[in-house]
Every structure is written in C-alpha cells, then in structure tokens.
Write an enzyme that holds these catalytic residues in place. Sequence first.
Site: not given
Ligand code: KIV
Length: 275
Positions: A45, A113, A182
């Site tokens: 993000s 992740k 999400e």
């Molecule tokens: O990129 C991000 O901040 C995320 C979160 C919103 C879970 O993947």
Amino acid sequence: MKNTTWTFRQAKAEGKKLTMLTAYDYTMAKLMDQSGINGILIGDSLGMVVKGEPDTLSVTMEEMIYHTRAVKRGAGNALVVSDMPFMSYQVSVEQAVENAGRLVKEGGANAVKLEGGRIILPQIRAIVAAQIPVMGHLGLTPQSVNAFGGFKVQGKSEEAIRQLLDDAAALEEAGVFSIVLEGIPEKVAELITRKVAIPTIGIGAGKACDGQILVYQDMLGLFQDFVPKFVRQYANIGSIIVEAIGTYIHEVETGQFPAAEHTYRISEQLLEKLY
Ligand code: KIV
C-alpha cells in the site's frame, strides 16, 4: 512480549484478538511498538499512501526492502511482515523464494505476505520450505485490481464464496501461519475464520476475524484523498499537521521563530574581535 508467528497461532487458540497496522518507516514503527501492536506490515500500500500512485502495482522489491529495513529498526516486539510486491513471486517458484529471502536477509522481515489462493500454492510451499513464514491474503487483493475491474468487494456469489473457502483451506494446508481477509462480507470472513485453525486478520471483513489490520494513514486521518467505508479514524492527525505547519509559517514570517532558546551563541569578547 515478543510477537512471533507462534504467538499469533497461540492467540487464536486462546481467543485473543490480534492487532496489526501498516508502517513504512522507523519513527512510526517505534510509536506503534510502544503502543503494544502485535504485528507491523510493510504493505505494498506504500505505492498509494507513500508514493501517491493510484494502486500498488508499481512497487518494487528495492522499495520493499528499503522500507522493511527502516521499520525493522523501530519494531522491538512487533512481528514484522513484509509484502511481496506485484511480479516478485508470480513468474516462477525460484523467483518467489529468492525474493522472499531478500525481504528476510536484506530487510529483516520475520515473515512475508503474498496475495492469492491455490494459483500460487507452489510458491507458498517453496517459501515455507525455505523456512520463511508466510502470511496469505485473500479477497479484495489489490494486486488484482485490473483483473477485478477496480477495488471491488469480493466473495458475494455462492461460487466466489466457495472459492474463498477452498483457497483458505489450501493456504492453511500449505503452511501459512495466518491469512489476511480483505474486502469481503462479514459472514464470509466468519465462515473462513471458523474453518481454519490459523488466525485470520481482517480489513474490511467485519469483526469475526481473529485480528484486524488498517493502513495507519487511514486510521490516523493522514491520508485525505478518500476514506474507505471500513476505516474508523481514531485521530485526525492530518488537520493537526496542517495547523502546526501554518503556525510555523506564521512564526517564521513574523520573526517569532527561532527564539533565543533555539539559538547558539558566542561570547561578546569574541564577537568584538570580529567587527
Ligand atoms: O498493502 C497493504 O497495506 C495490505 C493491507 C491493507 C492488508 O496488504
């Protein structure tokens, strides 16, 4: 207490809710750690809230490593999870393991992740086999924004819900320690949360998840382009900043800043010699 992937699993077993926020630098990570947050995600993000892009797709491995290193230095007890950016794991299993390894070796991440379900199982299995903990991410996965035709809530039809349930089960079986859910309906997140033994971390997925995550610029009122429906603003730091900077500008312009206490001095005798 130090948060680990093990304490995350333990929290679910004990029915204790987990808290996560995103961070991208040392100062914020340190403040979050002081507050007692369980985990910090260096989210891709950052493409939107740090770089000002319309989506997350431009984020590079170099940027993720740079921000992960900064966060890691501030995160004393929080589990540090780093996002694998778009196209850093989709091309091949080898590329995925190599890039996950870079986030750990060069960035200091405790876990990585990846967005997606069964389609990326070979990558997830290989990263887990390399002893790197993996957090899954299902639902409105922002790296699929073009495939979804926008940032749209997912999991609304029976077929889509069944896909999500199968993906969650497959991710758990492949060894992920937790799954971000999400942008899906609350009841769908609840079903998934009941079916897996690993903790689910929700964002726009209701309160049945085992934990919650938000982008800190959203929850502190710093990002002012738009406020997503699922965000609660716990403070409006954006207006505090605008006001403080306005005062600074006024005080510089009117000669009130810097004042005597902000100023270094030399002795009068030395000064006389110089004139
Ligand atoms: O990129 C991000 O901040 C995320 C979160 C919103 C879970 O993947």
